[in-house]
Design an enzyme around this catalytic site. Structure first.
Site, PDB file in Angstrom:
ATOM      1  N   SER A   1     -80.607 -42.387   0.743  1.00  0.00           N
ATOM      2  CA  SER A   1     -81.109 -42.912  -0.584  1.00  0.00           C
ATOM      3  C   SER A   1     -82.740 -43.282  -0.301  1.00  0.00           C
ATOM      4  O   SER A   1     -83.426 -43.146   0.504  1.00  0.00           O
ATOM      5  CB  SER A   1     -80.739 -44.392  -0.880  1.00  0.00           C
ATOM      6  OG  SER A   1     -81.075 -45.313   0.242  1.00  0.00           O
TER       7      SER A   1
ATOM      8  N   LEU B   1     -78.461 -50.121  10.956  1.00  0.00           N
ATOM      9  CA  LEU B   1     -79.232 -49.444  12.183  1.00  0.00           C
ATOM     10  C   LEU B   1     -80.571 -49.534  12.069  1.00  0.00           C
ATOM     11  O   LEU B   1     -81.248 -49.697  13.010  1.00  0.00           O
ATOM     12  CB  LEU B   1     -78.644 -48.064  12.011  1.00  0.00           C
ATOM     13  CG  LEU B   1     -77.187 -47.828  12.338  1.00  0.00           C
ATOM     14  CD1 LEU B   1     -76.738 -46.379  12.461  1.00  0.00           C
ATOM     15  CD2 LEU B   1     -77.015 -48.611  13.669  1.00  0.00           C
ATOM     16  N   THR B   2     -81.287 -49.104  10.896  1.00  0.00           N
ATOM     17  CA  THR B   2     -82.916 -49.234  10.687  1.00  0.00           C
ATOM     18  C   THR B   2     -83.452 -50.673  11.049  1.00  0.00           C
ATOM     19  O   THR B   2     -84.368 -50.772  11.739  1.00  0.00           O
ATOM     20  CB  THR B   2     -83.243 -48.833   9.238  1.00  0.00           C
ATOM     21  OG1 THR B   2     -82.886 -47.719   9.006  1.00  0.00           O
ATOM     22  CG2 THR B   2     -84.803 -49.134   9.111  1.00  0.00           C
TER      23      THR B   2
ATOM     24  N   ASP C   1     -90.819 -48.543  10.792  1.00  0.00           N
ATOM     25  CA  ASP C   1     -91.103 -47.626  11.797  1.00  0.00           C
ATOM     26  C   ASP C   1     -92.749 -48.230  11.948  1.00  0.00           C
ATOM     27  O   ASP C   1     -93.448 -48.426  13.118  1.00  0.00           O
ATOM     28  CB  ASP C   1     -91.124 -46.193  11.430  1.00  0.00           C
ATOM     29  CG  ASP C   1     -89.925 -45.596  11.574  1.00  0.00           C
ATOM     30  OD1 ASP C   1     -89.206 -46.271  12.351  1.00  0.00           O
ATOM     31  OD2 ASP C   1     -89.734 -44.345  11.150  1.00  0.00           O
TER      32      ASP C   1
ATOM     33  N   ASN D   1     -78.757 -48.657   6.922  1.00  0.00           N
ATOM     34  CA  ASN D   1     -80.085 -49.282   6.696  1.00  0.00           C
ATOM     35  C   ASN D   1     -79.957 -50.520   7.750  1.00  0.00           C
ATOM     36  O   ASN D   1     -80.800 -51.176   8.332  1.00  0.00           O
ATOM     37  CB  ASN D   1     -79.900 -50.102   5.246  1.00  0.00           C
ATOM     38  CG  ASN D   1     -80.430 -49.297   4.184  1.00  0.00           C
ATOM     39  OD1 ASN D   1     -81.115 -48.311   4.488  1.00  0.00           O
ATOM     40  ND2 ASN D   1     -80.061 -49.531   2.759  1.00  0.00           N
TER      41      ASN D   1
ATOM     42  N   ASP E   1     -83.123 -44.791  17.319  1.00  0.00           N
ATOM     43  CA  ASP E   1     -83.587 -44.571  16.101  1.00  0.00           C
ATOM     44  C   ASP E   1     -83.339 -43.531  15.150  1.00  0.00           C
ATOM     45  O   ASP E   1     -83.251 -43.966  13.992  1.00  0.00           O
ATOM     46  CB  ASP E   1     -85.170 -44.904  16.216  1.00  0.00           C
ATOM     47  CG  ASP E   1     -85.703 -45.278  14.713  1.00  0.00           C
ATOM     48  OD1 ASP E   1     -85.407 -46.251  14.280  1.00  0.00           O
ATOM     49  OD2 ASP E   1     -86.533 -44.463  14.229  1.00  0.00           O
TER      50      ASP E   1
END
Length: 210
Positions: free
Chosen positions: A80, A31-32, A91, A29, A66
């Site tokens: 998850s 990294l997101t 995104d 999360n 990404d």
């Protein structure tokens, strides 16, 4: 289409670096969110100002990176439902920033006329329709159907838009970007239709009313 073929390559290339980040305490999360911040920042600071060489290159690096969050999540068994939700939501922000920034560049930098108007309309249409593609899939899954079909996945859309931007930055005519944005819009529209038709057929087979 390109996204499907590229997943195996990115998995082979980036599993070890992703695991190294995991050992440092970095979560999928994280990294997101970091990837989204970098994408949006690069898009809104570079593209509207016409930095059409540096912008696409930076965004391409971020786009490749990404894939780290998903690879890390699968490799460490930390996938998850929330992570998938967060990734999809982030995104949409990144995609909107790229296409919206190209629309802003057209409005601010192109000479008044048909080409500028067409470019702005194509960029806005691409932004709206590109957001509708994943919505159609998510909505399908919410009713128990699947809608993973389509000719224009996220990777395809971004590579076409950023590739044309880069080419224009190297000196190609501005209409190249206009055509690319038009393609993204049309391909996204076709993908939406494909997904609607797929879900329609599934609901008919299960006896749902039309």
């Amino acid at each position: 289409m390109l996204g499907n073929h590229g997943r195996g390559l990115t998995k082979a290339l980036f599993t070890r670096p992703a695991l190294a980040l995991g050992r440092l305490g970095v979560t999928p999360n994280m990294l997101t969110v970091i990837g989204t911040i970098l994408s949006v920042t690069a898009a809104v600071t570079l593209l509207p100002r016409g930095h059409f060489v540096a912008g696409p290159l930076v965004l391409l690096v971020v786009l490749v990176a990404d894939s780290f969050d998903g690879i890390l999540a699968r490799a460490t068994a930390r996938s998850s439902v929330f992570g998938a939700f967060l990734d999809s939501t982030m995104d949409r922000l990144a995609d909107g920033a790229v296409l919206g920034s190209l629309a802003a560049w057209a409005a601010l930098s192109m000479s008044a006329g048909t080409l500028r108007t067409t470019t702005i309309v194509a960029a806005l249409a691409a932004m709206i329709l590109a957001a509708t593609v994943p919505y159609a899939r998510a909505r399908a899954e919410s009713i128990g159907a699947t809608a993973k079909v389509g000719i224009a996945e996220r990777t395809d859309r971004l590579l076409v838009a950023l590739g044309a931007t880069f080419v224009v930055g190297l000196g190609a005519a501005q209409w190249v970007l206009t055509v690319a944005l038009g393609y993204v819009a049309i391909a996204s529209f076709i993908t939406v239709i494909q997904r609607v038709w797929t879900v329609y057929r599934q609901t008919q087979r299960t006896g749902e009313p039309a």
